[in-house]
Each structure stands twice: as structure tokens, then as C-alpha cells.
Design an enzyme around this catalytic site. Sequence first.
Site, short mmCIF file in Angstrom:
data_model
loop_
_atom_site.label_atom_id
_atom_site.label_comp_id
_atom_site.label_asym_id
_atom_site.label_seq_id
_atom_site.Cartn_x
_atom_site.Cartn_y
_atom_site.Cartn_z
N SER A 140 0.86 -1.19 0.00
CA SER A 140 0.00 0.00 0.00
C SER A 140 0.89 1.24 0.00
O SER A 140 2.03 1.19 0.50
CB SER A 140 -0.88 0.00 1.27
OG SER A 140 -1.42 1.28 1.51
N TYR A 154 -1.78 -0.42 10.23
CA TYR A 154 -2.02 -0.86 8.85
C TYR A 154 -0.81 -0.54 7.97
O TYR A 154 -0.28 -1.41 7.26
CB TYR A 154 -3.28 -0.20 8.30
CG TYR A 154 -3.56 -0.56 6.87
CD1 TYR A 154 -4.06 -1.81 6.53
CD2 TYR A 154 -3.30 0.35 5.84
CE1 TYR A 154 -4.30 -2.15 5.20
CE2 TYR A 154 -3.54 0.01 4.51
CZ TYR A 154 -4.04 -1.23 4.20
OH TYR A 154 -4.27 -1.57 2.89
N1 LIG Z 1 -8.68 -0.62 -1.51
C1 LIG Z 1 -7.60 0.09 -1.36
O1 LIG Z 1 -7.61 1.31 -1.53
C2 LIG Z 1 -6.30 -0.57 -0.99
C3 LIG Z 1 -5.15 0.20 -1.02
C4 LIG Z 1 -3.94 -0.39 -0.71
C5 LIG Z 1 -3.88 -1.72 -0.40
N2 LIG Z 1 -5.03 -2.46 -0.35
C6 LIG Z 1 -4.92 -3.86 -0.02
O2 LIG Z 1 -5.58 -4.64 -0.99
C7 LIG Z 1 -6.00 -5.86 -0.41
C8 LIG Z 1 -7.46 -6.09 -0.74
O3 LIG Z 1 -8.23 -5.11 -0.07
P1 LIG Z 1 -9.62 -4.55 -0.60
O4 LIG Z 1 -9.49 -3.10 -0.68
O5 LIG Z 1 -10.05 -5.32 -1.76
O6 LIG Z 1 -10.53 -4.83 0.68
P2 LIG Z 1 -11.83 -5.76 0.90
O7 LIG Z 1 -12.82 -5.51 -0.15
O8 LIG Z 1 -12.20 -5.54 2.31
O9 LIG Z 1 -11.26 -7.23 0.69
C9 LIG Z 1 -10.44 -7.84 1.64
C10 LIG Z 1 -10.34 -9.29 1.29
O10 LIG Z 1 -9.46 -9.93 2.23
C11 LIG Z 1 -10.09 -11.09 2.72
N3 LIG Z 1 -9.66 -11.39 4.09
C12 LIG Z 1 -9.61 -10.55 5.14
N4 LIG Z 1 -9.21 -11.22 6.25
C13 LIG Z 1 -9.00 -12.51 5.85
C14 LIG Z 1 -8.61 -13.70 6.51
N5 LIG Z 1 -8.31 -13.72 7.82
N6 LIG Z 1 -8.51 -14.84 5.79
C15 LIG Z 1 -8.80 -14.85 4.48
N7 LIG Z 1 -9.18 -13.76 3.79
C16 LIG Z 1 -9.29 -12.62 4.47
C17 LIG Z 1 -11.57 -10.84 2.64
O11 LIG Z 1 -12.25 -12.08 2.45
P3 LIG Z 1 -13.18 -12.82 3.54
O12 LIG Z 1 -13.62 -11.79 4.53
O13 LIG Z 1 -14.29 -13.39 2.73
O14 LIG Z 1 -12.28 -13.87 4.12
C18 LIG Z 1 -11.68 -10.00 1.37
O15 LIG Z 1 -11.83 -10.83 0.24
C19 LIG Z 1 -5.71 -5.76 1.08
O16 LIG Z 1 -4.49 -6.41 1.38
C20 LIG Z 1 -5.57 -4.26 1.28
O17 LIG Z 1 -4.77 -3.97 2.40
C21 LIG Z 1 -6.24 -1.90 -0.65
#
Ligand SMILES: NC(=O)c1ccc[n+]([C@@H]2O[C@H](COP(=O)([O-])OP(=O)(O)OC[C@H]3O[C@@H](n4cnc5c(N)ncnc54)[C@H](OP(=O)(O)O)[C@@H]3O)[C@@H](O)[C@H]2O)c1
Length: 252
Positions: A140, A154
Site C-alpha cells: 500500500s 495498517y
Molecule cells: N482498496 C484500497 O484502496 C487498498 C489500497 C492499498 C492496499 N489495499 C490492499 O488490498 C487488499 C485487498 O483489499 P480490498 O481493498 O479489496 O478490501 P476488501 O474488499 O475488504 O477485501 C479484503 C479481502 O481480504 C479477505 N480477508 C480478510 N481477512 C481474511 C482472513 N483472515 N482470511 C482470508 N481472507 C481474508 C476478505 O475475504 P473474507 O472476509 O471473505 O475472508 C476479502 O476478500 C488488502 O491487502 C488491502 O490492504 C487496498
Amino acid sequence: MTFTTLITGASSGLGAEMARQFAALGHDLALTARRTDRLDALKAEIATAHPERRVETYALDVTDDDAVTRVFEQAKGDLGRLDRVIVNAGLGKGAPYGKGSHYANRETITTNVLGAAMQTEAAMAIFREQKAGHLVLISSVTALRGMPKSMTTYGATKAFLASLGEGIRSEMMGKPDLDIDVTVLYPGYIRTEMNEKVEQKTKFMVDTEVGVRSMVVAIEGRKAKALVPPKPWVAVGSAMKVLPLSVVRKLL
Ligand SMILES: NC(=O)c1ccc[n+]([C@@H]2O[C@H](COP(=O)([O-])OP(=O)(O)OC[C@H]3O[C@@H](n4cnc5c(N)ncnc54)[C@H](OP(=O)(O)O)[C@@H]3O)[C@@H](O)[C@H]2O)c1
């Protein structure tokens, strides 16, 4: 042979959209998450759009070390090999330190650090055996400098991922017999469930599909590291590295 990609955290947000876009590019997929109903719906959606693609889904909590090894091995067996693993599952919970909410920080550290380390262990074991593979770690922009308040933990967990990826890449440079690439992505703000309630960050926010398109370009290009989407994040990231903390803390 069809290219195979395993994505963790594929039940929503970036993981689900990467699955859609990689299916469109012709990849067969192994998709994991805890919410299997969502994985099933995504599998059905991809089957309709790309009936020739193979999509396998697996229930997986990435904080369960044994389950990570088991599911990755099962996916490799089902698809024949794993060409790419995207360590995407992550949590954005957090609280300022010393205010009695350490449980939130602990949960994020457990998922984003220990969970990612175990996914990397399982992926690298498979890649070493195959003598090839592509490890993708979703860090990130918050990893670039210390973040205040609820973002502190985070950002620190995402800095772990960035350092982890660079360390493995460094090791692989000295192993010409292993064709293993490592990509670290630093997404900016991309609209997903993780940040749907974070109003103050909307200034640089892009839609999921747009943001993931940039991620897919960087992954397919096997970039060592990439800030995505490049605009405005390459410029913001460069500024973040040199600006005083008093300015950085107001940027994001
Ligand atoms: N969106 C952004 O702006 C952004 C920016 C920088 C980095 N990121 C990173 O991108 C990645 C995806 O995030 P997102 O934005 O798509 O968020 P999201 O929509 O909340 O998705 C998070 C995903 O992680 C899974 N997850 C969470 N805890 C878990 C666990 N203990 N075991 C297995 N799966 C787990 C969830 O699946 P279940 O709950 O179904 O298990 C869900 O599919 C993350 O690593 C986040 O830090 C996002």
C-alpha cells in the site's frame, strides 16, 4: 498450457476484480477467502462471461497456517501448477496506540503480517519445487512513511510486505536456476469495502475496476514494484519519501 493464478481475499474488492480481469486475459484461477458464498457467486459470474476458464474456489482463513499450506497445495494439484500467487487478503482495522483498542491492531497484524508471511511460505515452497513462479504482494502507499492514528498499524504491516518482497527478490537474483519473480504493488486509494466509510480519503479515490486495471498491467509486466494507479500515486509517492512528516501526515 493455460496460465494459473491463485488469489487470496478474492471474495470482494481488489481480489474479486483481479479475478474478473485475469479471467478475461485467459488465466485459470484458484480463488480463496472465508466467505465462500461470495466466491461461488464470482465463480458463476466468470463462468457466464468466460465459459472456457477454469475457476476453483477454496474456503481459507489466512491466519490458519496449516490451512494455507493445505489449500495452496490443493489448488496446485487441482490446476496442475501455480504460475502466480497474489497475496491479497488483508484487513484495514486499526486504532491509535495507548487508547485501549489493541485488539484491532493485533487482528490487522495477524492477518496482514503473519497471514501474508505464511502465504508467502506456501507459495515459495511451490515455486521452488516448480523452479518457477510469480509472487505478488499487495502492499500500500501507506507503507512509504509512518501513518498517524488508526492507520499506524495498517501502514506498518504493509511496510512489512514491501520489505518481505524485496528481500525475496534479492535472494532470487542470486539463483539463476529458479525463474521466480516478485512484484510488490503499492495501491493508492481504490474504492472497496475496506474504505467505503473513509470519507476523508476520497480526494484520490478511483473506482475498483479502474484501479485494478492498473494493478493488472503492473502484475502482467512483472514489475518489481509499482505504485498504482500511476497517476497520481507515482508523484505522490515520490513526494511522500522526501517531504517532512508534518506535511505527509496531511497528504493521505
Ligand atoms: N482498496 C484500497 O484502496 C487498498 C489500497 C492499498 C492496499 N489495499 C490492499 O488490498 C487488499 C485487498 O483489499 P480490498 O481493498 O479489496 O478490501 P476488501 O474488499 O475488504 O477485501 C479484503 C479481502 O481480504 C479477505 N480477508 C480478510 N481477512 C481474511 C482472513 N483472515 N482470511 C482470508 N481472507 C481474508 C476478505 O475475504 P473474507 O472476509 O471473505 O475472508 C476479502 O476478500 C488488502 O491487502 C488491502 O490492504 C487496498
